[in-house]
Scaffold this active site. Sequence first.
Site, PDB file in Angstrom:
ATOM      1  N   LYS A 143       0.832  -1.208   0.000  1.00  0.00           N
ATOM      2  CA  LYS A 143       0.000   0.000   0.000  1.00  0.00           C
ATOM      3  C   LYS A 143       0.868   1.260   0.000  1.00  0.00           C
ATOM      4  CE  LYS A 143      -2.075  -1.165   3.830  1.00  0.00           C
ATOM      5  NZ  LYS A 143      -1.333  -2.418   4.130  1.00  0.00           N
ATOM      6  N   ARG A 179      -9.758   1.031   8.267  1.00  0.00           N
ATOM      7  CA  ARG A 179      -9.448  -0.362   8.601  1.00  0.00           C
ATOM      8  C   ARG A 179     -10.606  -1.043   9.306  1.00  0.00           C
ATOM      9  NH1 ARG A 179      -3.477   0.319   8.612  1.00  0.00           N
ATOM     10  NH2 ARG A 179      -2.615  -1.726   9.032  1.00  0.00           N
ATOM     11  N   ARG A 213      -0.932  -9.273  13.074  1.00  0.00           N
ATOM     12  CA  ARG A 213      -1.413  -8.223  12.151  1.00  0.00           C
ATOM     13  C   ARG A 213      -2.240  -8.853  11.026  1.00  0.00           C
ATOM     14  NH1 ARG A 213       4.066  -5.628  10.609  1.00  0.00           N
ATOM     15  NH2 ARG A 213       2.865  -4.366   9.130  1.00  0.00           N
ATOM     16  N   ARG A 251      11.270  -2.496  11.139  1.00  0.00           N
ATOM     17  CA  ARG A 251      10.158  -1.938  11.895  1.00  0.00           C
ATOM     18  C   ARG A 251       9.883  -2.853  13.076  1.00  0.00           C
ATOM     19  NH1 ARG A 251       5.090  -0.087   8.244  1.00  0.00           N
ATOM     20  NH2 ARG A 251       3.918  -1.377   9.689  1.00  0.00           N
ATOM     21  N   ARG A 290      11.746  -6.258   4.989  1.00  0.00           N
ATOM     22  CA  ARG A 290      11.620  -4.792   4.852  1.00  0.00           C
ATOM     23  C   ARG A 290      12.640  -4.073   5.742  1.00  0.00           C
ATOM     24  NH1 ARG A 290       5.966  -2.023   5.531  1.00  0.00           N
ATOM     25  NH2 ARG A 290       5.875  -3.328   7.386  1.00  0.00           N
TER      26      ARG A 290
HETATM   27  P1  AP5 Z   1       4.867  -1.669   1.813  1.00  0.00           P
HETATM   28  O1  AP5 Z   1       4.614  -0.826   0.618  1.00  0.00           O
HETATM   29  O2  AP5 Z   1       5.532  -1.055   2.986  1.00  0.00           O
HETATM   30  O3  AP5 Z   1       3.515  -2.422   2.233  1.00  0.00           O
HETATM   31  P2  AP5 Z   1       2.282  -1.910   3.082  1.00  0.00           P
HETATM   32  O4  AP5 Z   1       1.073  -2.573   2.543  1.00  0.00           O
HETATM   33  O5  AP5 Z   1       2.292  -0.409   3.157  1.00  0.00           O
HETATM   34  O6  AP5 Z   1       2.671  -2.577   4.463  1.00  0.00           O
HETATM   35  P3  AP5 Z   1       2.576  -2.060   5.946  1.00  0.00           P
HETATM   36  O7  AP5 Z   1       3.268  -3.109   6.779  1.00  0.00           O
HETATM   37  O8  AP5 Z   1       3.064  -0.653   6.103  1.00  0.00           O
HETATM   38  O9  AP5 Z   1       1.034  -2.123   6.167  1.00  0.00           O
HETATM   39  P4  AP5 Z   1       0.264  -2.166   7.473  1.00  0.00           P
HETATM   40  O10 AP5 Z   1      -1.113  -1.952   6.987  1.00  0.00           O
HETATM   41  O11 AP5 Z   1       0.465  -3.364   8.320  1.00  0.00           O
HETATM   42  O12 AP5 Z   1       0.962  -1.044   8.348  1.00  0.00           O
HETATM   43  P5  AP5 Z   1       0.604   0.469   8.679  1.00  0.00           P
HETATM   44  O13 AP5 Z   1       1.863   1.202   8.665  1.00  0.00           O
HETATM   45  O14 AP5 Z   1      -0.534   0.959   7.887  1.00  0.00           O
HETATM   46  O15 AP5 Z   1       5.706  -2.946   1.323  1.00  0.00           O
HETATM   47  C1  AP5 Z   1       6.162  -3.920   2.252  1.00  0.00           C
HETATM   48  C2  AP5 Z   1       7.547  -4.439   1.807  1.00  0.00           C
HETATM   49  O16 AP5 Z   1       7.378  -5.125   0.557  1.00  0.00           O
HETATM   50  C3  AP5 Z   1       8.580  -3.321   1.532  1.00  0.00           C
HETATM   51  O17 AP5 Z   1       9.843  -3.794   1.898  1.00  0.00           O
HETATM   52  C4  AP5 Z   1       8.498  -3.095   0.005  1.00  0.00           C
HETATM   53  O18 AP5 Z   1       9.725  -2.638  -0.502  1.00  0.00           O
HETATM   54  C5  AP5 Z   1       8.145  -4.507  -0.494  1.00  0.00           C
HETATM   55  N1  AP5 Z   1       7.288  -4.499  -1.678  1.00  0.00           N
HETATM   56  C6  AP5 Z   1       6.214  -3.696  -1.932  1.00  0.00           C
HETATM   57  N2  AP5 Z   1       5.655  -4.010  -3.128  1.00  0.00           N
HETATM   58  C7  AP5 Z   1       6.389  -5.052  -3.626  1.00  0.00           C
HETATM   59  C8  AP5 Z   1       6.305  -5.827  -4.828  1.00  0.00           C
HETATM   60  N3  AP5 Z   1       5.348  -5.611  -5.747  1.00  0.00           N
HETATM   61  N4  AP5 Z   1       7.214  -6.810  -5.014  1.00  0.00           N
HETATM   62  C9  AP5 Z   1       8.191  -7.072  -4.090  1.00  0.00           C
HETATM   63  N5  AP5 Z   1       8.329  -6.346  -2.936  1.00  0.00           N
HETATM   64  C10 AP5 Z   1       7.436  -5.359  -2.694  1.00  0.00           C
HETATM   65  O19 AP5 Z   1       0.069   0.314  10.183  1.00  0.00           O
HETATM   66  C11 AP5 Z   1       0.916  -0.066  11.240  1.00  0.00           C
HETATM   67  C12 AP5 Z   1       0.115  -0.151  12.533  1.00  0.00           C
HETATM   68  O20 AP5 Z   1      -0.454   1.131  12.847  1.00  0.00           O
HETATM   69  C13 AP5 Z   1      -1.101  -1.099  12.504  1.00  0.00           C
HETATM   70  O21 AP5 Z   1      -0.740  -2.440  12.785  1.00  0.00           O
HETATM   71  C14 AP5 Z   1      -1.987  -0.490  13.587  1.00  0.00           C
HETATM   72  O22 AP5 Z   1      -1.524  -0.808  14.872  1.00  0.00           O
HETATM   73  C15 AP5 Z   1      -1.775   1.006  13.384  1.00  0.00           C
HETATM   74  N6  AP5 Z   1      -2.729   1.600  12.431  1.00  0.00           N
HETATM   75  C16 AP5 Z   1      -2.427   2.172  11.225  1.00  0.00           C
HETATM   76  N7  AP5 Z   1      -3.535   2.613  10.616  1.00  0.00           N
HETATM   77  C17 AP5 Z   1      -4.568   2.316  11.441  1.00  0.00           C
HETATM   78  C18 AP5 Z   1      -5.970   2.504  11.340  1.00  0.00           C
HETATM   79  N8  AP5 Z   1      -6.534   3.085  10.283  1.00  0.00           N
HETATM   80  N9  AP5 Z   1      -6.744   2.059  12.362  1.00  0.00           N
HETATM   81  C19 AP5 Z   1      -6.197   1.488  13.460  1.00  0.00           C
HETATM   82  N10 AP5 Z   1      -4.873   1.267  13.601  1.00  0.00           N
HETATM   83  C20 AP5 Z   1      -4.059   1.678  12.598  1.00  0.00           C
END
Ligand code: AP5
Length: 226
Positions: A25, A99, A182, A171, A138
């Site tokens: 994402k 979410r 997660r 991370r 990552r």
């Molecule tokens: P990346 O692009 O970082 O993936 P992502 O989907 O953004 O993954 P996240 O782990 O950031 O998502 P998340 O939803 O768990 O975390 P968030 O920060 O929102 O890619 C991942 C890896 O893969 C990277 O190394 C990248 O280089 C690689 N990659 C990408 N595309 C690729 C491809 N096509 N091929 C190969 N490699 C690839 O949330 C974190 C925490 O915050 C949550 O757990 C929760 O506690 C809290 N939180 C955040 N938002 C909310 C909300 N709305 N409500 C409640 N709690 C929330």
Amino acid sequence: MNGSKRRPNPQPLNLVLLGAPGAGKGTQGERLVRSHGLVRISTGDLLRDAVRRGTELGREAQGYMEGGELVPDSVILGLVRDLMRTGDAPGYVFDGFPRTIPQAQALEGLLEELGRSLDAVLLVEVPDDVLVKRLSGRRACAKCGAVHNVHFDPPSREGRCDACGGDLVERPDDDPETVRRRLEVYREQTRPLIEYYQDAGVPFHVVDGDRPVEQVHADLEKALAA
Ligand code: AP5
């Protein structure tokens, strides 16, 4: 980064990027910012920034994040509402938000207050075994935030960011046990949004995220143009 690299946007768009942890994402959100001049709202990035700065919000959110649980809706909605208050963005790409169904309902209200609505929901699908491998590999730059992957996009110098030479770090919530939680939380609390948006009649597109980054981006653009 939130809201960086804006370009003039001839056609305002308000998009939600849905997908499991590690689906890409953030990676794709940045590309949509560049191609459409949108402001990206990543609730995960905002929360990590608050944790880093040791604010009250950061202290409240940290335990939930480290346990792989969702931060309470009220906290998240306060954050997003503040960012959207001015309403002067050409369009938004929401990454990691909403979410939960209450978050989705609140987003509808926030957009309505600005005289806008959601133009599309983009679901990036990736098999669980690939997600686990991506998250274990990552590494983010502690200085500029650029994201690398030791399995899929290794930096040219081990442990150093290709963009600025800063230290690459893992991370805290990418350890295997937290990743498992997660993924469960995603299945239980976020996947119901698929049916919610399909029932609401919002244009809904599913893209295969288990492909090279540029191919996924091209498929997202194709879906938006359809
Ligand atoms: P990346 O692009 O970082 O993936 P992502 O989907 O953004 O993954 P996240 O782990 O950031 O998502 P998340 O939803 O768990 O975390 P968030 O920060 O929102 O890619 C991942 C890896 O893969 C990277 O190394 C990248 O280089 C690689 N990659 C990408 N595309 C690729 C491809 N096509 N091929 C190969 N490699 C690839 O949330 C974190 C925490 O915050 C949550 O757990 C929760 O506690 C809290 N939180 C955040 N938002 C909310 C909300 N709305 N409500 C409640 N709690 C929330």
